[in-house]
Design a protein around this motif. Structure first.
Motif, short mmCIF file in Angstrom:
data_model
loop_
_atom_site.label_atom_id
_atom_site.label_comp_id
_atom_site.label_asym_id
_atom_site.label_seq_id
_atom_site.Cartn_x
_atom_site.Cartn_y
_atom_site.Cartn_z
N VAL A 1 25.77 2.31 -4.18
CA VAL A 1 26.26 1.54 -3.24
C VAL A 1 25.38 0.99 -2.02
CG1 VAL A 1 28.39 2.52 -3.50
CG2 VAL A 1 26.99 3.33 -1.70
N SER A 2 24.11 1.44 -2.02
CA SER A 2 23.16 0.72 -1.22
C SER A 2 21.86 1.34 -1.57
CB SER A 2 23.17 1.60 0.14
OG SER A 2 22.26 1.13 1.02
N ILE A 3 20.81 0.25 -1.78
CA ILE A 3 19.42 0.13 -2.09
C ILE A 3 18.77 -0.42 -0.93
CG2 ILE A 3 17.56 -0.70 -3.71
CD1 ILE A 3 19.87 -0.76 -5.87
N ASP A 4 17.57 0.55 -0.54
CA ASP A 4 16.96 -0.20 0.55
C ASP A 4 15.34 -0.12 0.28
OD1 ASP A 4 16.08 -1.46 2.96
OD2 ASP A 4 16.12 0.44 3.90
N ILE A 5 14.35 -0.98 0.52
CA ILE A 5 13.03 -0.75 -0.06
C ILE A 5 12.46 -0.99 1.18
CG2 ILE A 5 11.34 -1.31 -1.65
CD1 ILE A 5 13.25 -1.84 -3.64
N LYS A 6 11.44 -0.13 1.79
CA LYS A 6 10.69 -0.44 2.86
C LYS A 6 9.12 -0.49 2.20
CE LYS A 6 13.34 2.06 6.11
NZ LYS A 6 14.35 2.47 5.08
N VAL A 7 8.72 -1.73 2.54
CA VAL A 7 7.28 -1.88 2.10
C VAL A 7 6.36 -2.53 3.33
CG1 VAL A 7 7.70 -2.31 -0.18
CG2 VAL A 7 7.62 -4.26 1.35
N ASP A 8 5.01 -2.53 3.24
CA ASP A 8 4.33 -2.86 4.62
C ASP A 8 3.79 -4.23 4.35
OD1 ASP A 8 2.27 -2.58 2.38
OD2 ASP A 8 1.28 -0.68 3.29
N THR A 9 4.37 -5.15 3.64
CA THR A 9 4.07 -6.39 3.48
C THR A 9 5.21 -7.49 3.94
OG1 THR A 9 4.74 -6.51 1.11
CG2 THR A 9 2.70 -5.99 1.66
N ASP A 10 4.96 -8.65 3.95
CA ASP A 10 5.93 -9.65 4.27
C ASP A 10 6.64 -10.20 3.08
OD1 ASP A 10 5.33 -9.62 7.22
OD2 ASP A 10 3.96 -10.82 6.86
N LYS B 1 14.87 -7.82 -8.02
CA LYS B 1 13.93 -7.56 -9.37
C LYS B 1 14.20 -5.85 -9.78
CE LYS B 1 11.27 -10.07 -11.02
NZ LYS B 1 11.21 -10.76 -12.43
N ILE B 2 14.08 -5.24 -8.81
CA ILE B 2 14.34 -3.78 -9.17
C ILE B 2 15.31 -3.58 -9.81
CG2 ILE B 2 14.64 -1.43 -8.15
CD1 ILE B 2 11.86 -2.49 -8.36
N LYS B 3 16.66 -4.13 -9.42
CA LYS B 3 17.82 -3.96 -10.12
C LYS B 3 17.69 -4.61 -11.47
CE LYS B 3 21.13 -4.16 -6.32
NZ LYS B 3 22.09 -4.99 -5.49
N ASP B 4 17.17 -5.47 -11.72
CA ASP B 4 17.17 -6.17 -13.17
C ASP B 4 16.06 -5.47 -13.99
OD1 ASP B 4 18.49 -8.36 -12.43
OD2 ASP B 4 16.62 -9.85 -11.68
N ILE B 5 15.31 -4.64 -13.41
CA ILE B 5 14.19 -3.78 -14.34
C ILE B 5 14.72 -2.64 -14.78
CG2 ILE B 5 11.97 -2.87 -14.51
CD1 ILE B 5 10.82 -5.08 -12.55
N LYS C 1 0.80 -1.28 -0.07
CA LYS C 1 -0.07 0.30 -0.07
C LYS C 1 1.01 1.13 -0.07
CE LYS C 1 -4.18 -1.81 2.25
NZ LYS C 1 -4.86 -1.85 1.14
N GLU C 2 2.04 1.03 0.35
CA GLU C 2 3.13 2.21 0.34
C GLU C 2 4.36 1.79 0.21
OE1 GLU C 2 3.28 4.83 3.56
OE2 GLU C 2 3.20 3.25 5.35
N ALA C 3 5.47 2.56 -0.45
CA ALA C 3 6.85 1.87 -0.39
C ALA C 3 7.84 3.26 -0.26
CB ALA C 3 6.90 1.40 -1.71
N THR C 4 8.75 2.95 0.32
CA THR C 4 10.02 4.05 0.39
C THR C 4 11.06 3.50 -0.27
OG1 THR C 4 8.90 4.95 2.53
CG2 THR C 4 11.11 5.51 1.93
N VAL C 5 11.63 4.29 -1.10
CA VAL C 5 13.07 3.66 -1.83
C VAL C 5 13.85 4.48 -1.59
CG1 VAL C 5 13.98 3.05 -4.02
CG2 VAL C 5 11.46 2.59 -3.67
#
Length: 376
Positions: A303-312, A321-325, A287-291
């Protein structure tokens, strides 16, 4: 659980926003003539004076004083009684060449700066922006439009809006407060001003179901606001980073956007981070995401990628997958978002995100990407 989220937006005539607009207006003219311009344009504004400085590497020539004065007139600084106008303001230019150490030290395709960038999206609104941001930006946009179109002829160019939204279980429940600070002509009374702004702006912009008897509507709380703009306060490029982004709904990377060409990764990667976050939410993953992306000057990829989501969901799998896309190199970002175009002046007003404009490619959803993310 209840909580509050807030956002600020400023009118075009706010001193800091004038500085942002001028920096990006100059950048646009440079990129129009030389798409490979490298620039970091900084603007300082005070009573009767505009000081343009920064670093520049380009084959283009532009008439900076002409751009400055034309932009000030376009914003609405056209009368001497404002204490600052586009016809008489002095313009000082002290722009230097880009540092040769930087030019030599940054390899082709490497990041042009060291920075942290943040992208955010939420499904609480149709444009995947926090509700408070949308309302605050719509208020200042409407103030500017009604001033320029003479629907509210008593308005002057300076102004600001702050909106606070109450959430319950992480969903918008109601508008807790809305504050409008707006410069005005001396002839209008405080009562008439507040009545006009509340009826013709606030209650037109905010959906009726979000206002209740406890909603605080605050308009020019200290009374008269006749003296404003650069006559009342200095303006500097980059002092409205929270207003430019997501309000308090997401952390700020700390870097300003305006005046920077797309090789400045703190600007271009912020657009890409928003693009990624929006696709994650639109795909239904969260429902929300922080990249959050961290870049080091001269290096091609974060040098760093972090993704915060509200699911498991498996975050490592999602990041892979994000790096691939998405190609997260500076050149990859510039190419995907087509950033070597004179599009920046309009980004500097009413937020850089959530806008319905075909030039804002970072706001456009790609159905192929959405399908790929649904497979995570």
């Amino acid at each position: 659980m209840k909580r509050l989220k807030s956002s600020e937006s400023v009118c075009q005539g706010h001193p800091d926003k004038i500085a942002d607009i001028l920096s990006d207006a100059i950048l646009d003219e440079l990129i129009r003539k030389d798409p490979y311009t490298k620039a970091s344009i900084e603007t300082l504004i005070t009573t009767g004076l505009v000081h343009i400085s920064g670093e520049l590497s380009t084959d283009a020539y532009v008439d900076i004083p002409e751009i400055v004065r034309g932009t000030l007139i376009e914003i609405g600084y056209t009368k001497p009684e404002y204490g600052f106008d586009g016809y008489t303001a002095g313009v000082i230019t002290t722009i230097s060449d880009q540092s040769p150490e930087l030019a030599l030290g940054i390899p082709s395709g490497g990041a042009g700066d060291t920075c942290i960038v943040v992208g955010y999206a939420t499904d609480e609104t149709e444009n995947y922006m926090p509700l408070a941001c949308n309302i605050a930006n719509e208020i200042t946009f409407t103030l500017d439009e009604m001033r320029k179109d003479d629907f509210l002829p008593f308005l002057r160019p300076d102004g600001k809006s702050i909106v606070v939204v109450e959430y319950e279980n992480n969903r918008p429940l109601r508008v807790d407060s809305v504050t409008v600070l707006i410069q005005h002509e001396p002839y209008i009374t405080e009562f008439d001003l507040r009545d006009e702004i509340e009826k013709k702006i606030v209650k037109k912009v905010i959906p009726e179901e979000l206002i209740d008897e406890k909603t605080k509507i605050i308009i020019n709380p200290i009374g008269r606001f006749v003296i404003g703009g650069p006559m009342a306060d200095t303006g500097l490029t980059g002092r409205k980073t929270i207003a430019d982004a997501y309000g308090t709904a997401a952390p700020s990377g700390g870097s300003a956007f305006s005046g920077k060409d797309p090789t400045k990764i703190d600007r271009s990667a912020s657009y890409m981070a928003r693009c990624i976050a929006k696709h994650i939410v639109a795909s239904g993953i969260s429902k929300e995401a922080t990249v959050e992306l961290v870049y080091i000057i001269g290096m091609e990829y974060p040098v760093s990628i972090d993704i915060k989501v509200d699911t498991d969901i498996d975050r490592e799998k999602l990041i892979k997958k994000i790096k691939d896309i998405f190609d997260l190199s500076p050149s990859g970002i510039i190419e995907r978002l087509n950033l070597r175009r004179p599009i920046y002046k309009k980004t500097s007003m009413y937020g850089h995100f959530g806008r319905k404009d075909e030039d804002f490619i970072w706001e456009q959803l790609d159905n192929k990407i959405l399908r790929e993310l649904k497979d995570v």
